[in-house]
Design an enzyme around this catalytic site. Sequence first.
Site, PDB file in Angstrom:
ATOM      1  N   ARG A  54      44.940  40.855  38.693  1.00 58.58           N
ATOM      2  CA  ARG A  54      43.534  41.137  38.376  1.00 58.58           C
ATOM      3  C   ARG A  54      42.819  41.897  39.485  1.00 58.58           C
ATOM      4  NH1 ARG A  54      40.353  38.307  34.481  1.00 58.58           N
ATOM      5  NH2 ARG A  54      41.834  37.353  33.094  1.00 58.58           N
ATOM      6  N   HIS A  98      24.144  37.915  27.651  1.00 60.91           N
ATOM      7  CA  HIS A  98      24.867  36.757  27.104  1.00 60.91           C
ATOM      8  C   HIS A  98      24.079  36.162  25.937  1.00 60.91           C
ATOM      9  CE1 HIS A  98      27.525  33.286  27.113  1.00 60.91           C
ATOM     10  NE2 HIS A  98      26.449  32.547  26.949  1.00 60.91           N
ATOM     11  N   ASP A 130      27.814  36.868  39.152  1.00 61.42           N
ATOM     12  CA  ASP A 130      28.554  36.398  40.322  1.00 61.42           C
ATOM     13  C   ASP A 130      29.957  36.019  39.862  1.00 61.42           C
ATOM     14  OD1 ASP A 130      28.352  33.916  39.127  1.00 61.42           O
ATOM     15  OD2 ASP A 130      26.777  33.183  40.471  1.00 61.42           O
ATOM     16  N   ALA A 131      30.698  35.291  40.711  1.00 58.44           N
ATOM     17  CA  ALA A 131      32.101  35.029  40.391  1.00 58.44           C
ATOM     18  C   ALA A 131      32.271  33.949  39.318  1.00 58.44           C
ATOM     19  CB  ALA A 131      32.856  34.639  41.658  1.00 58.44           C
ATOM     20  N   GLY A 132      31.194  33.275  38.921  1.00 57.91           N
ATOM     21  CA  GLY A 132      31.301  32.204  37.938  1.00 57.91           C
ATOM     22  C   GLY A 132      31.234  32.717  36.508  1.00 57.91           C
ATOM     23  N   ASP A 134      29.145  33.282  33.552  1.00 53.51           N
ATOM     24  CA  ASP A 134      27.751  33.421  33.089  1.00 53.51           C
ATOM     25  C   ASP A 134      26.787  32.618  33.956  1.00 53.51           C
ATOM     26  OD1 ASP A 134      28.617  35.024  30.900  1.00 53.51           O
ATOM     27  OD2 ASP A 134      29.208  33.218  29.839  1.00 53.51           O
TER      28      ASP A 134
HETATM   29  C1  GRF Z   1      26.898  40.359  22.881  1.00 54.84           C
HETATM   30  O1  GRF Z   1      26.439  39.338  22.039  1.00 54.84           O
HETATM   31  C2  GRF Z   1      26.790  39.939  24.328  1.00 54.84           C
HETATM   32  O2  GRF Z   1      25.764  39.038  24.564  1.00 54.84           O
HETATM   33  C3  GRF Z   1      28.115  39.253  24.564  1.00 54.84           C
HETATM   34  O3  GRF Z   1      29.052  40.015  23.837  1.00 54.84           O
HETATM   35  C4  GRF Z   1      28.387  40.620  22.720  1.00 54.84           C
HETATM   36  C5  GRF Z   1      28.715  42.086  22.782  1.00 54.84           C
HETATM   37  O4  GRF Z   1      28.342  42.762  21.592  1.00 54.84           O
HETATM   38  N1  GRF Z   1      28.408  39.173  25.973  1.00 54.84           N
HETATM   39  P1  GRF Z   1      28.456  44.349  21.510  1.00 54.84           P
HETATM   40  O5  GRF Z   1      29.892  44.736  21.835  1.00 54.84           O
HETATM   41  O6  GRF Z   1      27.486  44.939  22.488  1.00 54.84           O
HETATM   42  O7  GRF Z   1      28.117  44.695  20.098  1.00 54.84           O
END
Ligand code: GRF
Length: 177
Positions: A54, A98, A130-132, A134
């Site tokens: 990674r 998110h 950050d590294a976590g 969300d």
């Molecule tokens: C979104 O709901 C975002 O919050 C999450 O992944 C989804 C991505 O959707 N992290 P898209 O590919 O932008 O349509």
Amino acid sequence: MIGVLVSGAGSNLQALADAGLPIVAVASNRRDAPALRRTSAPTAAFELAAYPDREARDTAMAEWLQAQGVALVVLAGYMHLLTPSFLDRFPDAIVNVHPSLLPAFPGAHAVEEQLAAGVAEAGATVHLVDAGVDSGPILAQEPVPVLPGDTPASLHARIKTVEHELLPKVVRELCAR
Ligand code: GRF
């Protein structure tokens, strides 16, 4: 100068482009991500299988973004955790969107988990990365109602409508820093 990381459909990438934000590069961990076809910016795929680990993949991806002039990285549906070899190259300059009211419901199944928990309000959050999982500082969030009869698809669509306003707004503010 914005670099966007994607893994999926790319509707948030589209919202950033529609808002007129300066996207100069789009990268993905998946060569076949539909999002890569949504942009006229240079694209590149950095699939894990092509690298020893990674860290090596993330180093290559960060160096490619920096070569395109990227100063701010937006994770728009990017589904891998980033290692320090990436994070350290963009200090305080990586944001993620998110589909929940963080810190509630982090992780890859936030929409399903909010429905299963029976919450009245789901939401959308934009936060520094950050590294976590969300877990970085929250920059903005907005609630989204859960309606009777919602399925994961209907709730996620409603959340994305909010994300498509919230993410460009926050990114524009960060660009003006
Ligand atoms: C979104 O709901 C975002 O919050 C999450 O992944 C989804 C991505 O959707 N992290 P898209 O590919 O932008 O349509």
